[in-house]
Design a protein around this motif. Structure first.
Motif, mmCIF file in Angstrom:
data_model
loop_
_atom_site.group_PDB
_atom_site.id
_atom_site.type_symbol
_atom_site.label_atom_id
_atom_site.label_comp_id
_atom_site.label_asym_id
_atom_site.label_seq_id
_atom_site.Cartn_x
_atom_site.Cartn_y
_atom_site.Cartn_z
ATOM 1 N N GLU A 51 -1.837 -9.125 8.038
ATOM 2 C CA GLU A 51 -1.670 -8.384 6.773
ATOM 3 C C GLU A 51 -3.006 -8.254 6.039
ATOM 4 O O GLU A 51 -3.348 -7.166 5.564
ATOM 5 C CB GLU A 51 -0.680 -9.084 5.860
ATOM 6 C CG GLU A 51 0.760 -8.929 6.248
ATOM 7 C CD GLU A 51 1.702 -9.692 5.320
ATOM 8 O OE1 GLU A 51 1.229 -10.401 4.398
ATOM 9 O OE2 GLU A 51 2.910 -9.581 5.525
ATOM 10 N N GLU A 52 -3.741 -9.355 5.929
ATOM 11 C CA GLU A 52 -5.024 -9.332 5.216
ATOM 12 C C GLU A 52 -6.009 -8.377 5.872
ATOM 13 O O GLU A 52 -6.653 -7.578 5.190
ATOM 14 C CB GLU A 52 -5.615 -10.742 5.180
ATOM 15 C CG GLU A 52 -4.889 -11.700 4.273
ATOM 16 C CD GLU A 52 -5.365 -13.141 4.451
ATOM 17 O OE1 GLU A 52 -6.407 -13.373 5.111
ATOM 18 O OE2 GLU A 52 -4.672 -14.036 3.936
ATOM 19 N N ARG A 53 -6.126 -8.470 7.180
ATOM 20 C CA ARG A 53 -7.085 -7.620 7.896
ATOM 21 C C ARG A 53 -6.678 -6.152 7.857
ATOM 22 O O ARG A 53 -7.523 -5.267 7.738
ATOM 23 C CB ARG A 53 -7.248 -8.098 9.332
ATOM 24 C CG ARG A 53 -7.923 -9.455 9.410
ATOM 25 C CD ARG A 53 -8.125 -9.917 10.824
ATOM 26 N NE ARG A 53 -8.727 -11.235 10.852
ATOM 27 C CZ ARG A 53 -9.073 -11.867 11.963
ATOM 28 N NH1 ARG A 53 -8.885 -11.298 13.141
ATOM 29 N NH2 ARG A 53 -9.593 -13.077 11.902
ATOM 30 N N THR A 54 -5.381 -5.893 7.942
ATOM 31 C CA THR A 54 -4.899 -4.514 7.853
ATOM 32 C C THR A 54 -5.132 -3.967 6.447
ATOM 33 O O THR A 54 -5.567 -2.818 6.285
ATOM 34 C CB THR A 54 -3.404 -4.447 8.231
ATOM 35 O OG1 THR A 54 -3.227 -5.008 9.530
ATOM 36 C CG2 THR A 54 -2.904 -3.007 8.232
ATOM 37 N N SER A 55 -4.858 -4.781 5.443
ATOM 38 C CA SER A 55 -5.073 -4.368 4.061
ATOM 39 C C SER A 55 -6.540 -4.038 3.789
ATOM 40 O O SER A 55 -6.847 -3.085 3.079
ATOM 41 C CB SER A 55 -4.610 -5.462 3.088
ATOM 42 O OG SER A 55 -3.214 -5.582 3.133
ATOM 43 N N ALA A 56 -7.437 -4.829 4.360
ATOM 44 C CA ALA A 56 -8.864 -4.571 4.193
ATOM 45 C C ALA A 56 -9.255 -3.215 4.766
ATOM 46 O O ALA A 56 -10.105 -2.512 4.190
ATOM 47 C CB ALA A 56 -9.674 -5.679 4.841
ATOM 48 N N ILE A 57 -8.639 -2.832 5.863
ATOM 49 C CA ILE A 57 -8.923 -1.530 6.482
ATOM 50 C C ILE A 57 -8.321 -0.404 5.643
ATOM 51 O O ILE A 57 -8.942 0.638 5.455
ATOM 52 C CB ILE A 57 -8.394 -1.489 7.935
ATOM 53 C CG1 ILE A 57 -9.221 -2.449 8.799
ATOM 54 C CG2 ILE A 57 -8.432 -0.063 8.498
ATOM 55 C CD1 ILE A 57 -8.663 -2.678 10.176
ATOM 56 N N VAL A 94 -7.125 -3.464 13.750
ATOM 57 C CA VAL A 94 -7.130 -4.932 13.709
ATOM 58 C C VAL A 94 -7.028 -5.478 15.124
ATOM 59 O O VAL A 94 -7.753 -6.400 15.503
ATOM 60 C CB VAL A 94 -5.984 -5.473 12.807
ATOM 61 C CG1 VAL A 94 -5.835 -6.982 12.941
ATOM 62 C CG2 VAL A 94 -6.215 -5.089 11.359
ATOM 63 N N ALA A 105 -4.300 1.381 11.177
ATOM 64 C CA ALA A 105 -5.025 0.195 10.701
ATOM 65 C C ALA A 105 -4.677 -1.025 11.550
ATOM 66 O O ALA A 105 -5.554 -1.831 11.887
ATOM 67 C CB ALA A 105 -4.716 -0.053 9.225
ATOM 68 N N HIS A 145 0.848 -1.201 0.000
ATOM 69 C CA HIS A 145 0.000 0.000 0.000
ATOM 70 C C HIS A 145 0.885 1.253 0.000
ATOM 71 O O HIS A 145 0.959 1.970 0.998
ATOM 72 C CB HIS A 145 -0.905 0.006 1.242
ATOM 73 C CG HIS A 145 -1.781 -1.186 1.338
ATOM 74 N ND1 HIS A 145 -2.939 -1.333 0.614
ATOM 75 C CD2 HIS A 145 -1.642 -2.331 2.063
ATOM 76 C CE1 HIS A 145 -3.485 -2.504 0.894
ATOM 77 N NE2 HIS A 145 -2.718 -3.127 1.761
ATOM 78 N N ASN A 157 -10.308 -4.986 16.933
ATOM 79 C CA ASN A 157 -11.315 -5.914 16.430
ATOM 80 C C ASN A 157 -11.074 -7.346 16.906
ATOM 81 O O ASN A 157 -11.980 -8.173 16.834
ATOM 82 C CB ASN A 157 -11.353 -5.893 14.901
ATOM 83 C CG ASN A 157 -11.838 -4.569 14.353
ATOM 84 O OD1 ASN A 157 -12.383 -3.739 15.071
ATOM 85 N ND2 ASN A 157 -11.614 -4.352 13.073
ATOM 86 N N THR A 170 -2.634 -13.254 8.322
ATOM 87 C CA THR A 170 -3.973 -12.806 8.712
ATOM 88 C C THR A 170 -3.941 -11.339 9.126
ATOM 89 O O THR A 170 -4.847 -10.570 8.749
ATOM 90 C CB THR A 170 -4.519 -13.675 9.865
ATOM 91 O OG1 THR A 170 -4.594 -15.030 9.423
ATOM 92 C CG2 THR A 170 -5.888 -13.196 10.318
#
Length: 80
Positions: free
Chosen positions: A73-79, A56, A52, A41, A59, A71
């Motif tokens: 990385e994925e959740r941070t990327s989604a934010i 995570v 972000a 990003h 959450n 996981t």
């Protein structure tokens, strides 16, 4: 007598206190994670990435332990 006491280091990142345990994610892993997220990003500032990551953590019941790096990385990327 002189004795040396060994204490475990607690990893605190700036004042954001993202990782509340040295077992959650060590400083080296944190640096690698930030670097990977910055490459994924490039438009996001380091501060935005840290925010972000804090989200995570929030959450996930206030902790990152128990989550794999991918996981996180994925959740941070989604934010982001």
């Amino acid at each position: 007598e002189n004795s040396v006491q060994k204490t475990s280091a607690s990893y605190t990142i700036d004042s954001s206190d993202i990782f509340n345990s040295p077992y959650a994610l060590n400083l080296s892993s944190f640096t690698k994670l930030i670097n990977r997220l910055q490459s994924m990003h490039p438009e996001a500032s380091r501060d935005k990435i840290v925010e972000a990551l804090q989200q995570v953590r929030k959450n996930n019941k206030g902790m990152l332990c128990g989550l794999s790096i991918s996981t996180i990385e994925e959740r941070t990327s989604a934010i982001l």
